[in-house]
Design a protein around this motif. Structure first.
Motif, mmCIF file in Angstrom:
data_model
loop_
_atom_site.group_PDB
_atom_site.id
_atom_site.type_symbol
_atom_site.label_atom_id
_atom_site.label_comp_id
_atom_site.label_asym_id
_atom_site.label_seq_id
_atom_site.Cartn_x
_atom_site.Cartn_y
_atom_site.Cartn_z
ATOM 1 N N ARG A 1 -0.765 -6.892 6.562
ATOM 2 C CA ARG A 1 0.074 -5.919 5.866
ATOM 3 C C ARG A 1 1.369 -6.580 5.399
ATOM 4 O O ARG A 1 1.835 -6.324 4.298
ATOM 5 C CB ARG A 1 0.372 -4.726 6.758
ATOM 6 C CG ARG A 1 -0.823 -3.805 6.897
ATOM 7 C CD ARG A 1 -0.514 -2.631 7.798
ATOM 8 N NE ARG A 1 -1.613 -1.708 7.826
ATOM 9 C CZ ARG A 1 -1.519 -0.449 7.446
ATOM 10 N NH1 ARG A 1 -0.379 0.051 7.044
ATOM 11 N NH2 ARG A 1 -2.577 0.338 7.484
ATOM 12 N N ASP B 1 0.675 -8.662 2.369
ATOM 13 C CA ASP B 1 0.609 -7.856 1.146
ATOM 14 C C ASP B 1 2.006 -7.641 0.567
ATOM 15 O O ASP B 1 2.208 -7.728 -0.646
ATOM 16 C CB ASP B 1 -0.040 -6.499 1.424
ATOM 17 C CG ASP B 1 -1.533 -6.593 1.662
ATOM 18 O OD1 ASP B 1 -2.130 -7.635 1.304
ATOM 19 O OD2 ASP B 1 -2.100 -5.621 2.220
ATOM 20 N N ALA B 2 2.971 -7.354 1.430
ATOM 21 C CA ALA B 2 4.346 -7.171 0.964
ATOM 22 C C ALA B 2 4.896 -8.478 0.404
ATOM 23 O O ALA B 2 5.574 -8.486 -0.633
ATOM 24 C CB ALA B 2 5.238 -6.652 2.096
ATOM 25 N N SER C 1 3.687 -8.973 -3.027
ATOM 26 C CA SER C 1 4.442 -8.141 -3.967
ATOM 27 C C SER C 1 5.784 -8.787 -4.306
ATOM 28 O O SER C 1 6.216 -8.781 -5.460
ATOM 29 C CB SER C 1 4.665 -6.746 -3.380
ATOM 30 O OG SER C 1 3.441 -6.079 -3.203
ATOM 31 N N LEU D 1 10.376 -0.186 -4.129
ATOM 32 C CA LEU D 1 8.949 0.089 -3.947
ATOM 33 C C LEU D 1 8.334 -0.833 -2.893
ATOM 34 O O LEU D 1 7.554 -0.391 -2.045
ATOM 35 C CB LEU D 1 8.203 -0.063 -5.275
ATOM 36 C CG LEU D 1 8.405 1.056 -6.281
ATOM 37 C CD1 LEU D 1 7.771 0.678 -7.622
ATOM 38 C CD2 LEU D 1 7.828 2.358 -5.770
ATOM 39 N N ILE D 2 8.691 -2.105 -2.937
ATOM 40 C CA ILE D 2 8.159 -3.055 -1.958
ATOM 41 C C ILE D 2 8.668 -2.713 -0.560
ATOM 42 O O ILE D 2 7.907 -2.719 0.410
ATOM 43 C CB ILE D 2 8.513 -4.507 -2.332
ATOM 44 C CG1 ILE D 2 7.833 -4.882 -3.653
ATOM 45 C CG2 ILE D 2 8.089 -5.467 -1.223
ATOM 46 C CD1 ILE D 2 8.334 -6.190 -4.238
ATOM 47 N N GLN E 1 6.766 0.194 0.651
ATOM 48 C CA GLN E 1 5.410 -0.217 1.030
ATOM 49 C C GLN E 1 5.411 -0.831 2.427
ATOM 50 O O GLN E 1 4.596 -0.460 3.283
ATOM 51 C CB GLN E 1 4.875 -1.242 0.024
ATOM 52 C CG GLN E 1 3.605 -1.939 0.433
ATOM 53 C CD GLN E 1 3.307 -3.168 -0.442
ATOM 54 O OE1 GLN E 1 4.002 -3.464 -1.414
ATOM 55 N NE2 GLN E 1 2.266 -3.893 -0.082
ATOM 56 N N LEU E 2 6.331 -1.734 2.676
ATOM 57 C CA LEU E 2 6.403 -2.398 3.978
ATOM 58 C C LEU E 2 6.760 -1.397 5.077
ATOM 59 O O LEU E 2 6.157 -1.397 6.151
ATOM 60 C CB LEU E 2 7.419 -3.537 3.936
ATOM 61 C CG LEU E 2 7.540 -4.390 5.184
ATOM 62 C CD1 LEU E 2 6.198 -5.015 5.567
ATOM 63 C CD2 LEU E 2 8.581 -5.476 4.972
ATOM 64 N N ARG F 1 6.197 1.863 5.118
ATOM 65 C CA ARG F 1 5.020 2.720 5.350
ATOM 66 C C ARG F 1 3.969 1.989 6.182
ATOM 67 O O ARG F 1 3.402 2.552 7.120
ATOM 68 C CB ARG F 1 4.389 3.123 4.009
ATOM 69 C CG ARG F 1 4.719 4.484 3.532
ATOM 70 C CD ARG F 1 3.905 4.888 2.305
ATOM 71 N NE ARG F 1 3.621 3.827 1.344
ATOM 72 C CZ ARG F 1 4.466 3.398 0.398
ATOM 73 N NH1 ARG F 1 5.644 3.948 0.288
ATOM 74 N NH2 ARG F 1 4.117 2.437 -0.425
ATOM 75 N N ASP F 2 3.704 0.732 5.830
ATOM 76 C CA ASP F 2 2.710 -0.039 6.572
ATOM 77 C C ASP F 2 3.104 -0.188 8.038
ATOM 78 O O ASP F 2 2.275 -0.026 8.939
ATOM 79 C CB ASP F 2 2.514 -1.423 5.946
ATOM 80 C CG ASP F 2 1.769 -1.381 4.623
ATOM 81 O OD1 ASP F 2 1.162 -0.326 4.316
ATOM 82 O OD2 ASP F 2 1.790 -2.393 3.903
#
Length: 143
Positions: free
Chosen positions: A33, A36-37, A40, A62-63, A66-67, A69-70
């Motif tokens: 995870r 993935d960040a 990005s 946004l990034i 995302q991080l 939330r993950d």
């Protein structure tokens, strides 16, 4: 296995191996995870010069979302919110300020560094600025 000691040792070793495998799987999932960040961020940095500042800021937000939330899906909770009462178990007070109108004494006014908790255990206390009744020197750090 007829020897009770050997059987207990075997069961203990099996349980340890299962816990170790579960821990490895959780760690690998979390690292993927995070990767993935990082991907990005790489894309954003590669395109950075071609975008305006506001678009760049929105992309960073946004990034970060995302991080966050993950990590929340993996069980990491934020500790420390403006407006809540300061608690020694979850807050490290780095500064005190006179309480503004409407604020209670020991109310968190500002988060300097967010804290985090995982599975009920505080990993890092939030570093906060807290309101106090008048008469206390501004900027004093409390432990």
């Amino acid at each position: 296995m007829s020897d009770p000691t050997a059987r207990l040792a075997y069961e203990h070793a099996r349980d340890l191996a299962a816990r170790d495998a579960a821990h490895r799987a959780l760690t690998e999932r979390l690292l993927l995870r995070c990767a993935d960040a990082l991907d990005s961020f790489d894309r954003l940095l590669a395109d950075g010069a071609a975008t305006d500042v506001e678009t760049y800021r929105r992309s960073l937000a946004l990034i970060a979302g995302q991080l966050e939330r993950d990590l929340a899906e993996e069980g990491l909770e934020r500790v420390g919110h403006v407006g809540e009462p300061a608690e020694p178990a979850t807050h490290h007070i780095v500064e005190v300020r006179a309480a503004p109108p409407g604020a209670a004494a020991d109310e968190v006014l500002e988060i300097v560094r967010r804290g985090c908790r995982y599975r009920g255990h505080v990993l890092r206390a939030a570093r906060v600025v807290v309101a106090v009744d008048g008469g206390t020197e501004q900027g004093t750090e409390r432990e």
